[in-house]
Design a protein around this motif. Structure first.
Motif, mmCIF file in Angstrom:
data_model
loop_
_atom_site.group_PDB
_atom_site.id
_atom_site.type_symbol
_atom_site.label_atom_id
_atom_site.label_comp_id
_atom_site.label_asym_id
_atom_site.label_seq_id
_atom_site.Cartn_x
_atom_site.Cartn_y
_atom_site.Cartn_z
ATOM 1 N N HIS A 159 82.302 35.737 -4.711
ATOM 2 C CA HIS A 159 82.639 35.509 -6.274
ATOM 3 C C HIS A 159 83.384 34.433 -6.716
ATOM 4 C CE1 HIS A 159 80.999 39.526 -6.524
ATOM 5 N NE2 HIS A 159 81.386 39.849 -5.401
ATOM 6 N N ARG A 160 83.054 33.478 -7.623
ATOM 7 C CA ARG A 160 84.057 32.381 -8.057
ATOM 8 C C ARG A 160 84.735 32.822 -9.305
ATOM 9 N NH1 ARG A 160 83.248 26.092 -7.891
ATOM 10 N NH2 ARG A 160 84.748 25.569 -9.550
ATOM 11 N N LEU A 161 86.070 32.685 -9.176
ATOM 12 C CA LEU A 161 86.909 33.178 -10.207
ATOM 13 C C LEU A 161 87.406 31.848 -11.239
ATOM 14 C CD1 LEU A 161 89.379 35.250 -8.285
ATOM 15 C CD2 LEU A 161 87.525 36.071 -9.456
ATOM 16 N N LEU A 281 88.414 43.686 -7.578
ATOM 17 C CA LEU A 281 87.835 42.553 -8.183
ATOM 18 C C LEU A 281 87.627 42.715 -9.784
ATOM 19 C CD1 LEU A 281 85.911 39.976 -7.807
ATOM 20 C CD2 LEU A 281 83.825 41.634 -7.401
ATOM 21 N N ASP A 282 87.764 43.456 -10.350
ATOM 22 C CA ASP A 282 87.432 43.613 -11.693
ATOM 23 C C ASP A 282 88.981 43.088 -12.500
ATOM 24 O OD1 ASP A 282 85.126 44.895 -11.818
ATOM 25 O OD2 ASP A 282 85.843 46.804 -12.011
ATOM 26 N N ASN A 285 89.220 39.191 -12.049
ATOM 27 C CA ASN A 285 88.195 38.651 -12.928
ATOM 28 C C ASN A 285 88.804 38.646 -14.324
ATOM 29 O OD1 ASN A 285 85.791 37.665 -11.715
ATOM 30 N ND2 ASN A 285 85.584 39.912 -11.422
ATOM 31 N N GLN A 286 89.751 39.464 -14.669
ATOM 32 C CA GLN A 286 90.239 39.640 -15.946
ATOM 33 C C GLN A 286 91.593 38.493 -15.928
ATOM 34 O OE1 GLN A 286 91.821 43.603 -16.564
ATOM 35 N NE2 GLN A 286 89.853 44.449 -16.130
ATOM 36 N N TRP A 289 92.160 32.087 -15.060
ATOM 37 C CA TRP A 289 91.798 30.849 -13.824
ATOM 38 C C TRP A 289 91.474 29.513 -14.470
ATOM 39 C CZ3 TRP A 289 93.201 32.634 -9.282
ATOM 40 C CH2 TRP A 289 93.281 34.216 -8.875
#
Length: 304
Positions: A159-161, A281-282, A285-286, A289
């Motif tokens: 996953h790309r942040l 992961l959640d 993502n918050q 970045w």
């Protein structure tokens, strides 16, 4: 033979002595020694060489310990999965992270995770050598990695942040410090603070120099970004580091680079993740970045 004996053997190997391992595990030293002896008798091999100064794993011991690590990790995951099914996240989440990557965002995400799931423990492997990273991933030890590039041979879902921007770190009062943005070529004549040779950050700097045809003089090496920045602050030299890794109080030493240097921020998550990996992961993502906002924040501190 049981998993508790595996954990005892791993503790002895990590601590280098029966006494230190017993103290860490909070068990009586004679009891721990008895369990190790029983394990060796069951296996029919000597796992440790006892010396007056401690205990050292034998060849057979090192082979056993590599598999014991996998077994104990799998056991912890089984416990975590069972508790997660009952809506209680517990156990251990194991994450490897490249040096300086997400230095601001990762602690924030971990803090949020901790407040929501206080029984879940997190173990961080910070900047393992590339070979160690690949070994840990291949053995199934890692639940997640926070990296610029997924290690070879890994089968994580990626996953790309966002992206990480690099900045120059220049002492106050240096002529380049007042110029605003600087070029890598502008720094070529300066003494450089580098990082330990096995680190991915130093490998990145070496590739930058080679690509630009530069051979800067190394005046010091550090194993931590915060140490390198403090050396720059004392006038020892200059360096280039991820913008998010600039320690608090030293933001005014950061200068943007032209052209800008960025790398993607990726999080790799084990296939068929559990509730703990999904929750982490959640939270990642918050986080913010955006390299643009971070550079703006650093510039505002520098211009005060």
């Amino acid at each position: 033979m049981n998993l508790r004996q595996f954990e005892y053997a791993l503790a002895v190997a990590e601590e280098g002595s029966m006494t230190a391992a017993a103290e860490r595990l909070r068990v009586a030293q004679p009891s721990l020694s008895q369990q190790i002896g029983a394990l060796e008798k069951h296996l029919g091999v000597q796992l440790f060489t006892r010396t007056p100064n401690g205990a050292t794993a034998t060849v057979a011991g090192r082979a056993f310990l590599a598999e014991a690590k996998i077994a104990t990790t799998a056991s912890r995951r089984a416990i975590t999965a069972a508790r997660a099914a009952n809506e209680e996240l517990a156990g251990e989440l194991i994450i490897a992270v490249h040096m300086g990557l997400g230095a601001r965002q990762l602690p924030e995400a971990l803090g949020q995770l901790r407040r929501r799931h206080p029984k879940l423990q997190v173990t961080l492997y910070e900047e393992p050598d590339p070979a160690d990273m690949e070994r840990l991933a291949r053995q199934g030890t890692l639940d997640m990695v926070l990296v610029h590039r997924i290690p070879a041979g890994c089968t994580f879902d990626v996953h790309r942040l966002g992206e990480e921007t690099y900045v120059a770190v220049v002492p106050k009062g240096h002529p380049l410090h007042s110029d605003g943005a600087v070029r890598l070529e502008d720094l070529a004549a300066e003494g450089w603070i580098r990082f330990r040779g096995a680190s991915l950050l130093d490998d990145y700097l070496a590739r930058l120099f080679a690509g630009a045809g530069l051979s800067p003089h190394t005046v010091a090496r550090a194993s931590q970004i915060s140490t390198a920045v403090r050396l720059v602050a004392q006038g020892l030299g200059v360096t280039v580091v991820p913008a998010s890794a600039i320690p608090e109080g030293f933001e005014d030493l950061a200068c943007p680079l032209v052209p800008s240097l960025t790398e993607p921020v990726l999080v790799g998550v084990r296939r068929n993740p559990g509730s703990a990996e999904t929750a982490m992961l959640d939270h990642l993502n918050q986080q913010n970045w955006s390299s643009t906002e971070l550079l703006r924040e650093l510039a505002s501190v520098r211009d005060r």
